[in-house]
Scaffold this active site. Structure first.
Site, short mmCIF file in Angstrom:
data_model
loop_
_atom_site.label_atom_id
_atom_site.label_comp_id
_atom_site.label_asym_id
_atom_site.label_seq_id
_atom_site.Cartn_x
_atom_site.Cartn_y
_atom_site.Cartn_z
N CYS A 1 0.81 -1.22 0.00
CA CYS A 1 0.00 0.00 0.00
C CYS A 1 0.84 1.27 0.00
O CYS A 1 0.35 2.34 -0.38
CB CYS A 1 -0.95 0.01 1.19
SG CYS A 1 -2.13 -1.38 1.18
N HIS B 1 -3.36 7.40 1.95
CA HIS B 1 -3.74 6.06 1.50
C HIS B 1 -5.16 5.81 1.98
O HIS B 1 -5.47 6.01 3.16
CB HIS B 1 -2.78 5.04 2.07
CG HIS B 1 -3.23 3.62 1.88
ND1 HIS B 1 -3.67 3.14 0.67
CD2 HIS B 1 -3.31 2.58 2.75
CE1 HIS B 1 -4.01 1.87 0.80
NE2 HIS B 1 -3.79 1.51 2.05
N ASN C 1 -10.01 -0.04 -0.48
CA ASN C 1 -8.55 0.02 -0.41
C ASN C 1 -7.99 -0.56 -1.71
O ASN C 1 -8.06 -1.76 -1.95
CB ASN C 1 -8.06 -0.79 0.79
CG ASN C 1 -6.56 -0.74 0.97
OD1 ASN C 1 -5.82 -0.32 0.09
ND2 ASN C 1 -6.10 -1.18 2.13
#
Length: 323
Positions: free
Chosen positions: A114, A250, A280
């Site tokens: 990520c 993020h 996500n």
């Protein structure tokens, strides 16, 4: 004179299939309300059968080039941040290179889960400062739907697919904090936390594997580490939280986003939030949010942005950039 890696184009791509939370209710002990309350996610996009990370990355790259008014032949390098490449090798970056008609330069993948886009943008900035490239496509693209355990309600509802890309160009500036471009970066990792977020497969196992996560522990590490790396990068740029126009975090969990902003003393009306629509998307998360923020008219030329992310590894970091 100082070279700054300056964004001149941005674009994104999302698969056509939109999956609302309610779709999981038929197969899992979960609900739209449960998912929204704990994550802020309302829907996400999943890639079509046969649709790959490089397919989506190429679409985002072409959109970024179109915005910048550049041709692929003018690009020196492609860096693709991804944990879900089409194949073990060659890289998704070389596949994108072919797809957009770029026959020169070089292309490679970078894997920091990520945090991948932050790592890739930092790497592109370093290439420019070293004189190795003048124009770089930095792409985050993921098909996390390919590595999810559809029986695990704690993970499979969190992730989505998509791609975002920026074209950055080396621009000579005065070297001031008012310059457009990358002003400072900060990267970290700690492999002792590997078991908090990982895929239980790979070359050593002979199986692709599925994503596994200790959600509470990841949350515990995320807020402190994200706020700290953002503050460090701002300090390196000679700036503070008061100077920030937008945090572009993020997009993993709305509670993490809110807690990090609070810890930094930045109000939520100065945070770009897209997690409700995308879930996500790992390394694609920040460039997707950037692109949507520009589309919405939130992010404008001259705005000071802080991008911060944390992912498996654990790996985390931040970039301070003036748009």
């Amino acid at each position: 004179m100082t070279i700054r890696a300056t964004v001149t184009g941005i674009g994104h791509y999302l698969p056509e299939r939109v999956v609302p939370n309610a779709e999981f209710e038929a197969t899992l002990d979960t609900s739209d309300e449960w998912i929204r309350e704990r994550t802020g996610i309302e829907r996400r996009h999943f890639a079509a059968p046969g649709q790959t990370t490089s397919d989506m990355g190429a679409r985002a790259a072409l959109a970024a080039l179109a915005m910048a008014g550049r041709d692929a032949s003018e690009v020196d390098a492609i860096i693709v941040a991804t944990s879900t490449p089409d194949l073990t090798f060659p890289s998704a970056a070389t596949m994108i290179q072919k797809a957009i008609g770029m026959t020169g330069g070089f292309a490679f993948d970078l894997q920091a889960v990520c945090a991948g886009f932050v790592y890739a943008l930092t790497t592109a900035n370093a290439l420019m400062l070293a004189g190795q490239a003048k124009r770089v496509l930095v792409i985050g693209s993921e098909t996390f739907s390919k590595i999810l355990d559809w029986t695990d309600r704690t993970t499979c509802v969190l992730f989505g697919d998509g791609a975002g890309a920026v074209l950055i160009e080396a621009v000579e500036t005065e070297g001031a904090a008012s310059d457009r471009g990358v002003l400072a970066t900060d990267l970290h990792s700690d492999g002792s936390f590997k078991d908090l977020l990982y895929v239980d497969g790979g070359i050593s196992t002979g199986a692709q594997g599925m994503l596994r996560m200790e959600g509470k522990e990841v949350f515990r590490h995320a807020v402190g580490k994200l706020a700290q790396t953002a503050e460090t990068a701002l300090e390196r740029a000679g700036l503070s939280g008061e100077d920030v126009d937008w945090i572009v975090p993020h997009q993993a969990n709305l509670r993490i986003i809110k807690a990090t902003a609070q810890k930094m003393g930045v109000p939520m009306d100065r945070v770009v939030v897209t997690v409700q629509d995308h879930g996500n998307t790992s390394a694609a998360s920040i460039p997707l949010a950037l692109s949507v923020g520009v589309e919405r008219g939130q992010i404008k030329r001259g705005d000071l942005l802080v991008m911060e992310a944390i992912g498996g590894g654990l790996a985390w970091g931040s970039v301070v950039l003036r748009w």
